[in-house]
Design a protein around this motif. Structure first.
Motif, PDB file in Angstrom:
ATOM      1  N   LEU A   1     -88.974  14.028 -56.720  1.00 54.21           N
ATOM      2  CA  LEU A   1     -88.266  15.023 -57.525  1.00 54.21           C
ATOM      3  C   LEU A   1     -87.407  14.354 -58.586  1.00 54.21           C
ATOM      4  CD1 LEU A   1     -87.208  17.426 -54.643  1.00 54.21           C
ATOM      5  CD2 LEU A   1     -89.007  17.781 -56.337  1.00 54.21           C
ATOM      6  N   GLU A   2     -87.288  13.031 -58.473  1.00 50.16           N
ATOM      7  CA  GLU A   2     -86.492  12.277 -59.424  1.00 50.16           C
ATOM      8  C   GLU A   2     -87.290  11.014 -59.726  1.00 50.16           C
ATOM      9  OE1 GLU A   2     -83.621  13.430 -61.293  1.00 50.16           O
ATOM     10  OE2 GLU A   2     -82.845  13.873 -59.299  1.00 50.16           O
TER      11      GLU A   2
ATOM     12  N   ILE B   1     -95.205  14.809 -48.545  1.00 49.54           N
ATOM     13  CA  ILE B   1     -93.888  14.654 -47.934  1.00 49.54           C
ATOM     14  C   ILE B   1     -93.246  16.029 -47.915  1.00 49.54           C
ATOM     15  CG2 ILE B   1     -91.618  14.047 -48.864  1.00 49.54           C
ATOM     16  CD1 ILE B   1     -92.476  11.225 -48.945  1.00 49.54           C
ATOM     17  N   ALA B   2     -92.471  16.309 -46.879  1.00 56.96           N
ATOM     18  CA  ALA B   2     -91.776  17.599 -46.854  1.00 56.96           C
ATOM     19  C   ALA B   2     -90.294  17.385 -47.084  1.00 56.96           C
ATOM     20  CB  ALA B   2     -92.007  18.300 -45.531  1.00 56.96           C
ATOM     21  N   PHE B   3     -89.659  18.383 -47.665  1.00 57.45           N
ATOM     22  CA  PHE B   3     -88.262  18.258 -48.065  1.00 57.45           C
ATOM     23  C   PHE B   3     -87.516  19.496 -47.582  1.00 57.45           C
ATOM     24  CE2 PHE B   3     -84.597  17.702 -50.679  1.00 57.45           C
ATOM     25  CZ  PHE B   3     -84.607  16.399 -51.153  1.00 57.45           C
TER      26      PHE B   3
ATOM     27  N   TYR C   1     -86.020  26.121 -55.622  1.00 58.16           N
ATOM     28  CA  TYR C   1     -87.204  26.900 -55.253  1.00 58.16           C
ATOM     29  C   TYR C   1     -88.473  26.213 -55.752  1.00 58.16           C
ATOM     30  CZ  TYR C   1     -84.176  30.850 -54.101  1.00 58.16           C
ATOM     31  OH  TYR C   1     -83.237  31.652 -53.554  1.00 58.16           O
TER      32      TYR C   1
ATOM     33  N   PHE D   1     -84.037  21.451 -48.090  1.00 53.83           N
ATOM     34  CA  PHE D   1     -82.902  21.469 -49.016  1.00 53.83           C
ATOM     35  C   PHE D   1     -81.641  21.965 -48.328  1.00 53.83           C
ATOM     36  CE2 PHE D   1     -86.656  21.624 -51.541  1.00 53.83           C
ATOM     37  CZ  PHE D   1     -86.360  20.891 -52.672  1.00 53.83           C
TER      38      PHE D   1
ATOM     39  N   ALA E   1     -94.715  14.816 -57.004  1.00 52.76           N
ATOM     40  CA  ALA E   1     -94.184  15.188 -55.688  1.00 52.76           C
ATOM     41  C   ALA E   1     -95.282  15.814 -54.836  1.00 52.76           C
ATOM     42  CB  ALA E   1     -93.025  16.164 -55.859  1.00 52.76           C
TER      43      ALA E   1
ATOM     44  N   PHE F   1     -96.659  29.057 -46.956  1.00 52.91           N
ATOM     45  CA  PHE F   1     -96.764  28.671 -48.369  1.00 52.91           C
ATOM     46  C   PHE F   1     -97.339  27.263 -48.595  1.00 52.91           C
ATOM     47  CE2 PHE F   1     -95.043  27.554 -52.573  1.00 52.91           C
ATOM     48  CZ  PHE F   1     -95.454  28.645 -53.296  1.00 52.91           C
ATOM     49  N   PRO F   2     -96.836  26.239 -47.882  1.00 53.42           N
ATOM     50  CA  PRO F   2     -97.405  24.898 -48.108  1.00 53.42           C
ATOM     51  C   PRO F   2     -98.874  24.818 -47.716  1.00 53.42           C
ATOM     52  CG  PRO F   2     -95.362  24.774 -46.865  1.00 53.42           C
ATOM     53  CD  PRO F   2     -95.742  26.214 -46.925  1.00 53.42           C
TER      54      PRO F   2
ATOM     55  N   ALA G   1     -83.557  26.892 -49.816  1.00 50.27           N
ATOM     56  CA  ALA G   1     -84.574  27.194 -50.827  1.00 50.27           C
ATOM     57  C   ALA G   1     -85.756  27.942 -50.237  1.00 50.27           C
ATOM     58  CB  ALA G   1     -85.047  25.905 -51.529  1.00 50.27           C
ATOM     59  N   LEU G   2     -85.461  28.918 -49.392  1.00 52.77           N
ATOM     60  CA  LEU G   2     -86.537  29.806 -48.932  1.00 52.77           C
ATOM     61  C   LEU G   2     -86.854  30.757 -50.073  1.00 52.77           C
ATOM     62  CD1 LEU G   2     -85.244  30.696 -45.369  1.00 52.77           C
ATOM     63  CD2 LEU G   2     -86.887  28.949 -46.024  1.00 52.77           C
ATOM     64  N   TYR G   3     -88.152  31.023 -50.271  1.00 57.09           N
ATOM     65  CA  TYR G   3     -88.532  31.902 -51.375  1.00 57.09           C
ATOM     66  C   TYR G   3     -88.104  33.325 -51.040  1.00 57.09           C
ATOM     67  CZ  TYR G   3     -91.373  27.750 -51.828  1.00 57.09           C
ATOM     68  OH  TYR G   3     -91.795  26.454 -51.875  1.00 57.09           O
ATOM     69  N   PRO G   4     -87.179  33.898 -51.816  1.00 65.45           N
ATOM     70  CA  PRO G   4     -86.604  35.192 -51.439  1.00 65.45           C
ATOM     71  C   PRO G   4     -87.619  36.330 -51.472  1.00 65.45           C
ATOM     72  CG  PRO G   4     -85.416  34.199 -53.290  1.00 65.45           C
ATOM     73  CD  PRO G   4     -86.621  33.372 -53.057  1.00 65.45           C
TER      74      PRO G   4
ATOM     75  N   ASP H   1     -94.172  20.957 -51.586  1.00 65.67           N
ATOM     76  CA  ASP H   1     -95.123  21.634 -50.703  1.00 65.67           C
ATOM     77  C   ASP H   1     -96.555  21.530 -51.211  1.00 65.67           C
ATOM     78  OD1 ASP H   1     -93.316  22.327 -48.821  1.00 65.67           O
ATOM     79  OD2 ASP H   1     -93.028  24.383 -49.490  1.00 65.67           O
TER      80      ASP H   1
ATOM     81  N   ARG I   1     -91.076  25.409 -42.342  1.00 62.35           N
ATOM     82  CA  ARG I   1     -91.910  25.274 -43.539  1.00 62.35           C
ATOM     83  C   ARG I   1     -92.195  23.802 -43.822  1.00 62.35           C
ATOM     84  NH1 ARG I   1     -89.423  27.570 -48.962  1.00 62.35           N
ATOM     85  NH2 ARG I   1     -88.265  25.639 -48.849  1.00 62.35           N
TER      86      ARG I   1
ATOM     87  N   ARG J   1     -84.313  12.139 -53.226  1.00 60.29           N
ATOM     88  CA  ARG J   1     -85.125  12.880 -54.186  1.00 60.29           C
ATOM     89  C   ARG J   1     -86.141  11.957 -54.861  1.00 60.29           C
ATOM     90  NH1 ARG J   1     -83.421  17.742 -56.187  1.00 60.29           N
ATOM     91  NH2 ARG J   1     -84.013  17.099 -58.272  1.00 60.29           N
TER      92      ARG J   1
END
Lengths: 318, 366
Positions: free
Chosen positions: B52-53, B77-79, A211, B81, B72, B98-99, B85-88, A218, B146, B47
């Protein structure tokens, strides 16, 4: 076969319901006792055997909030007639309410209650806030000696707090922290912090790190991702942790008794000590206790959905 | 849209060398698939590109600019998953928006962008729902929406359809391909599923143990595998690989597998001598093993011992002097196990590898 098992199930359900009722009664009986005492006339409250049926009155609550002295002589009939119903009830008990001019002098109770609220709310916010951030750090970053640090944090809870009461008192006295709100807030925050870190770490570990990573790619910073993603996701855990911290701070007695006496005294040491001249006024103590129970009850009630999910959260590993 | 370049990238996780000397250029608008078994370093590579890494050494360039030290959030760049990983706690609309919220665009601009992208992927009717109310396929659509809404320089996808069921996966594959053709976004896609890789990729990058094995178009990696790993990783059923010896007898060149000697064109011997390989492995895909019911020149006797019907074709395990060779036949060509048949190895489909190093000897026969 199916009929038999469904009959068994129904029987099991019945047993479960009866057990729940029995346990609930056991837990509620002291609360019933204290609540009923708060509405009893003074002589009924101490009668043996206890009276179950009585004419309820709110005089104990009037006494709780006012300063009173013994009547030397009964009030004149005009004065008595002009008095409102709650003042009459005090006259009937052989006391009168102290006044400055026409204003009723309030007892210390509202002040002590407010102290309790201030100390508990602020220390809960601090403990949960710092605990959440710390837990996030432990959960998301590779930290040298993480296990040792976490154990060290937990070890602060391994001895009964009263053991350190005397040294704490001496330290507080030399720092002028005795009988201050700040002093109690620091103390309760420290009590709750280790608990908060551990509980919140469990909750945050359960939030998939994808998340935040999604938020990072983003275009958000880690701080923004923390506030926009992690905090809402951890709401359940935060609520559960906050309730536990609040209850601990709200109910704390020993340190409040030692560290405070007037200005910053909280309700727990006040309720049993201050009320009644001569014999303890059990009805007034009961009234003070009932009111004292309310904030926790309300707080817990408001957060009950989060709390139910919270205490079972993380119990099942995926 | 952008070109992405990796130069001598190295990455360790403790003692494990997860990416070794990675050099790769992904052209603008290209769809590249990183393919390999789990633990081969493909996801770590992806990643690392996303930020992210971190990497230990080397350069990652986007449009020629080194980005390995950027966060990041600054790489544009868009990722996507694997588990979306949608925000619940946000609705589909808010998830896609969101972005854009990070960029501080006006409400109207955000709304327009969200609706455009939602229209393109067919999820307008879902905008008010929360992710928990969506099916797996719809969640994936939202995740892709997204990713696309910001018009990023590149789109990185980590097994995005890996957790969908087989049927849905096929549909999403087609949809991804269509989206790529429409948007032309530079895309890097990680999967362990060769079918996905073959059907989606402009170029496939095959990785194993952190080492890049081969980069090529789907037909290149299928028809000209660079080594035994690629040969056996690509293609289903798996390519036959067996020890073989080249023989020469009375002017006839042959390939000896177990006790049987299969005829080969004469130039093979010369080519092998040129390569100087001591011992060789023969690789031949099941469709390169030709079967006949009757004896013909160049065909050797074999016995069928297992038949797997696949529908459009059968895969038959043949016993060749104690060795097993798989052949692909018409449905029902071999009627029952135990049947005696004649087999030949199609020289044009034979691959020769150095047995020690596993690398292809690059021999192509006709």
């Amino acid at each position: 076969m199916a009929a038999v098992s469904s009959r068994n199930q129904r029987f099991g359900r019945l047993v479960a319901i009866l057990a729940i009722i029995a346990v609930t009664l056991v837990f509620l009986s002291p609360i019933y006792w204290i609540a009923s005492t708060a509405f009893k006339p003074r002589n009924v409250a101490t009668s043996v055997p206890p009276t179950v049926l009585f004419q309820p009155e709110v005089t104990p609550f009037v006494k709780l909030f006012t300063k009173r002295v013994q009547l030397k002589q009964p009030p004149t009939p005009e004065v008595y007639a002009a008095a409102p119903w709650w003042e009459k009830a005090i006259y009937d008990g052989g006391e009168r309410i102290l006044k400055v001019g026409n204003d009723v002098q309030l007892s210390q109770y509202p002040n002590r209650f407010l102290n309790s609220l201030i100390v508990s709310v602020v220390s809960t916010i601090l403990a949960v806030g710092m605990g959440t951030i710390t837990a996030y750090g432990f959960s998301r970053f590779r930290i040298k000696g993480e296990a040792d640090l976490l154990f060290f944090i937990l070890s602060t809870r391994m001895l009964p707090p009263v053991v350190v009461a005397i040294p704490m008192f001496l330290m507080y006295r030399s720092f002028d922290l005795t009988d201050t709100h700040l002093g109690l807030i620091i103390l309760y925050t420290a009590f709750n912090l280790s608990f908060s870190v551990w509980l919140m770490k469990g909750f945050i570990d359960e939030i998939p790190k994808e998340y935040e990573e999604a938020a990072l790619v983003d275009g958000y910073t880690r701080m923004q991702a923390f506030f926009k993603i992690v905090l809402p996701e951890a709401a359940t855990g935060i609520a559960a942790t906050a309730v536990f911290c609040f209850i601990t701070a709200w109910n704390e007695y020993a340190f409040a008794l030692i560290m405070t006496n007037r200005r910053a005294q909280t309700a727990p040491p006040f309720i049993p000590s201050q009320i009644g001249s001569g014999l303890p006024e059990w009805t007034v103590i009961a009234a003070g206790t009932v009111l004292f129970l309310l904030p926790v009850a309300i707080f817990t009630f408001l957060l009950r959905n989060h709390l139910l999910r919270g205490v079972t959260f993380g119990a099942i590993r995926k | 849209m952008a070109e992405i370049q990796l130069r001598d990238v190295q990455k360790h996780f403790g003692p494990v060398h997860v990416i070794r000397d990675m050099n790769l250029t992904v052209a603008d608008r290209e769809f590249v698939v990183l393919l390999g078994p789990s633990g081969c370093g493909k996801t770590t590579t992806l990643r690392a590109i996303a930020g992210l890494e971190s990497i230990d050494s080397g350069d990652i360039l986007i449009d020629g600019k080194p980005v390995q030290n950027l966060h990041a959030s600054d790489r544009d760049i868009a990722f996507v998953f694997q588990l979306y990983a949608l925000y619940p706690h946000l609705t589909v609309y808010e998830n896609i928006a969101f972005p854009l919220r990070a960029t501080g665009q006006s409400k109207a601009e955000v709304d327009k962008a969200v609706r455009t992208v939602a229209g393109a992927i067919g999820i307008i009717h879902l905008l008010k729902l929360r992710p928990s109310a969506l099916s797996g396929g719809d969640m994936q659509r939202v995740a892709i929406g997204r990713a696309l809404v910001r018009r990023p320089k590149a789109l990185l996808m980590d097994e995005p359809i890996g957790s969908l069921d087989a049927k849905l996966r096929e549909g999403m594959r087609v949809e991804l391909k269509r989206l790529h053709l429409e948007n032309g976004s530079t895309s890097i896609y990680v999967t362990h599923d060769q079918v996905e890789a073959m059907s989606l990729a402009d170029r496939i990058v095959i990785m194993h143990d952190g080492i890049l094995q081969q980069v090529g178009t789907p037909s290149e990696v299928y028809l000209r595998p660079a080594n035994l790993f690629v040969a056996q990783f690509i293609g289903s059923p798996v390519m036959n690989v067996t020890e073989a010896k080249v023989t020469e007898n009375a002017g006839e060149t042959g390939l000896q597998i177990a006790s049987e000697n299969f005829a080969m064109p004469r130039e093979l011997l010369g080519m092998l001598q040129q390569q100087g390989a001591e011992s060789i492995s023969l690789g031949v895909r099941p469709e390169g093993v030709l079967l006949s019911h009757d004896q013909q020149p160049g065909y050797r006797p074999v016995e069928a011992h297992l038949i797997q019907p696949f529908g459009p074709f059968d895969i038959v395990d043949l016993n060749v002097g104690g060795q097993t060779l798989r052949a692909r036949t018409h449905t029902g060509f071999v009627r029952q196990p135990g049947e005696k048949l004649w087999a030949r190895i199609d020289p044009a489909q034979a691959h020769f590898f150095d047995q020690k190093s596993g690398t292809s000897l690059g021999i192509r026969l006709t």
